[in-house]
Each structure stands twice: as C-alpha cells, then as structure tokens.
Enzyme design. Structure first.
Site, mmCIF file in Angstrom:
data_model
loop_
_atom_site.group_PDB
_atom_site.id
_atom_site.type_symbol
_atom_site.label_atom_id
_atom_site.label_comp_id
_atom_site.label_asym_id
_atom_site.label_seq_id
_atom_site.Cartn_x
_atom_site.Cartn_y
_atom_site.Cartn_z
ATOM 1 N N HIS A 128 16.698 28.109 68.655
ATOM 2 C CA HIS A 128 16.581 29.427 69.287
ATOM 3 C C HIS A 128 17.664 30.377 68.755
ATOM 4 O O HIS A 128 17.380 31.515 68.381
ATOM 5 C CB HIS A 128 16.687 29.325 70.809
ATOM 6 C CG HIS A 128 16.899 30.657 71.457
ATOM 7 N ND1 HIS A 128 15.874 31.559 71.661
ATOM 8 C CD2 HIS A 128 18.036 31.278 71.886
ATOM 9 C CE1 HIS A 128 16.374 32.662 72.195
ATOM 10 N NE2 HIS A 128 17.676 32.517 72.347
ATOM 11 N N HIS A 133 17.753 34.532 66.689
ATOM 12 C CA HIS A 133 18.643 35.701 66.733
ATOM 13 C C HIS A 133 19.148 36.173 65.375
ATOM 14 O O HIS A 133 19.343 37.371 65.176
ATOM 15 C CB HIS A 133 19.871 35.404 67.608
ATOM 16 C CG HIS A 133 19.586 35.395 69.073
ATOM 17 N ND1 HIS A 133 19.449 36.555 69.801
ATOM 18 C CD2 HIS A 133 19.402 34.383 69.956
ATOM 19 C CE1 HIS A 133 19.211 36.256 71.071
ATOM 20 N NE2 HIS A 133 19.172 34.936 71.197
ATOM 21 N N GLU A 174 16.151 39.540 73.746
ATOM 22 C CA GLU A 174 15.400 38.293 73.952
ATOM 23 C C GLU A 174 13.887 38.487 73.953
ATOM 24 O O GLU A 174 13.166 37.676 73.371
ATOM 25 C CB GLU A 174 15.830 37.608 75.264
ATOM 26 C CG GLU A 174 17.280 37.125 75.280
ATOM 27 C CD GLU A 174 17.575 35.958 74.330
ATOM 28 O OE1 GLU A 174 16.656 35.416 73.701
ATOM 29 O OE2 GLU A 174 18.777 35.610 74.215
ATOM 30 N N SER A 193 11.130 32.343 68.904
ATOM 31 C CA SER A 193 11.409 30.909 68.887
ATOM 32 C C SER A 193 10.479 30.120 69.811
ATOM 33 O O SER A 193 10.682 28.934 70.011
ATOM 34 C CB SER A 193 12.887 30.641 69.231
ATOM 35 O OG SER A 193 13.207 31.137 70.511
#
Ligand code: PHE
Ligand code: FE
Length: 288
Positions: A128, A133, A174, A193
């Site tokens: 993730h 990111h 997010e 993700s």
C-alpha cells in the site's frame, strides 16, 4: 498488530520512529506476494488510474520484480522531487507523521501482507505505502501538496482541528478521484492498492461521486473498514494545491463554531453531483 515481522521486532526505532529496511532479509515468498499484487493491480489500473501514476511507477522502476529496495528508489525520487521514503515499524504518532511529510520523507511500513490477506488488511503494509503512495510523489505538484499537508498538520494540531484535516487526507491522498479530459480517474493510494475498490469507485452505481469542495470534505465522516460510500472528485492537481495554499485559520474557526457535519450518504444543495449513488453495495454489506 496484523503481521508479525521479525526484522521489525529485532530493531529499536530511532527517535523519529524510523528503522532500517534490511532488504536482504525479505523472503522469497514475501517478494512473490509483491509480484502477485503488482501484476494484479497493473492489469486493472490501465485507463483507471491517472497517467501520472503509471508514469511514476515507470520512473521509479517499481515493477522490476520483488519488493523495492529503498536504496534503489530513493536516489531516483530525490532527484525528481526531493522526496525520500523512510521505513517505520507501524503507524506512527500524528506529530511524527506530519514532521516526516513536512520534510519530504514518506513513512512506509516494512512488512508485507500474507498471501491469505491479499484483499484486506487493517494496517498499511509496504505494498500500500510504496505502490499506492510513492508514484504520485514523483509529480511535482502532488509532491508539494503532500509537504504542505505535513506542515498543515502541525498547525491543525495546535488549533485542535486534526480530525477535520484528516478527512482532507482521506478524501484526497487515500481515496481521491480526478476528472480529466479522458474521463474520471483514480489517484488515491487506498484505491490503487485495492483490487476490489479500483473498479468499484469508478464503475459501481452504489457510491456518491461529488465535486471536491474543501469545507464540505472537512465536514464529512469517513469509514475505514469497507469501500467508501462517497468519493470527492478534483478538477486538477493544481486546483487541489491552490485551494489548500490558503491559510486555514478562518476555515478552522468556522468549523469550530458551526458544527454541521455530514454523513456518508448525505447530498447537500451546494454539492455538484457527478453521480448520486443508490448505496446498494453498502446496504447489502449492512444486511450481511
Ligand atoms: N493551508 C493550510 C493551513 O493554513 C495547510 C495545508 C496545506 C493543509 C495543504 C493541507 C494541505 O493550515
Ligand atoms: Fe495510505
């Protein structure tokens, strides 16, 4: 804690909570889990994630096989936008997190999920954190936004408005969507993700999709344990950076005096609605 990682346990974190990655210590199976997740996401993210995300993956060579070694990606990332990735054992305290971001360091978990947890885990793992990111941190405007967020976090903390600022992170970094010339695209790390949420957020009739508005977002709850019931759509990354460059002091005061808050499925008069969801998914999940 979800996953036991002996290479975390054997270390004493530094005062900024960082640890060493000790890349040599990942097992063959751990590298294979990365490869499985990577291949699966790449096949579904085409024409769903923003081009900037795919471009970032390429710039950092994140698909070269196995869990990335920070000593390979950090020099590239540093040269591009001045960011680097640091390893931390678990979630870190808010002030530590903000201090890392404010200094262009992105804190990533070291551990990777097990093959039995490919679809769901409670804590962010290295897949993730790095796959989700880090590609966006190669884009200068997004790199600047993330640093500004870190500095803003330190301010929000002193003004007692952390909860509201956290909602901005949630609905942009997010779970953010963006309207581009080619169509609606994903840039949020929590979505890219996730194999389930990637098609869901764009194509399901269930969730609301509403044009991004800073104050609206800061007044809106979120849920952490299932697909989102509402997504906020930005027009451009420049817009996102622009609206967050203003001093939030007046906004924070308003949020303190007017306690209006919105639920996950609320639509308000001021909303520019791209899609008014039927919430069928959420209702079915609640009935289970
Ligand atoms: N402009 C915000 C403030 O005055 C800081 C911030 C920037 C917050 C970017 C989030 C994102 O506090
Ligand atoms: Fe995250």
């Amino acid at each position: 804690m979800g996953v036991h990682d002996p290479v975390i346990d054997e270390q004493t974190p530094a005062s900024d909570f960082t640890i060493e990655q000790r890349w040599d210590r990942y097992t063959t199976e751990e590298h294979a889990v990365w490869d499985t997740l990577y291949a699966r996401q790449i096949s579904i993210l085409k024409n769903r994630a923003v081009d900037e995300f795919h471009h970032g993956l390429g710039l950092l060579d994140l698909g070269s096989g196995g869990i990335p070694d920070l000593s390979d990606i950090n020099p590239k990332l540093k040269a591009l936008t001045g960011w680097e990735v640091v390893m931390v054992p678990h979630l870190v305290p808010d002030d530590v997190f903000f201090d890392h971001l404010a200094n262009r360091r992105f804190p990533s978990g070291r551990f990777i999920r097990k093959r039995s947890q490919l679809d769901y885990l409670e804590e962010p793992d290295i897949f993730h954190d790095i796959f989700g990111h880090v590609p966006m941190l190669t884009l200068p405007v997004f790199a600047d936004y993330m640093q500004a967020y870190g500095k803003g976090g330190q301010r929000a903390q002193t003004m007692g408005r952390l909860k509201e600022l956290a909602r901005l992170y949630w609905y942009t970094v997010e779970f953010g969507l963006i309207q581009q010339a080619e169509g609606l695209r994903i840039y949020g790390a929590g979505i890219v993700s996730s194999a389930g949420e990637t098609p869901f957020c764009l194509e399901s009739d269930s969730p609301n999709r509403i044009r991004f508005d800073l104050e609206r977002v800061m007044r809106t709850d979120y849920k952490i344990d299932d697909f989102q019931q509402v997504y906020f759509v930005i027009d451009s990354f420049d817009q996102l950076l622009d609206v967050t460059q203003q001093d939030f002091t007046a906004l924070y005061e308003r949020l303190g005096t007017d306690m209006t808050r919105f639920g996950l499925t609320d639509i308000i008069d001021a909303d520019e609605v791209y899609h008014h969801g039927d919430q069928a998914y959420a209702q079915a999940a609640a009935a289970r």
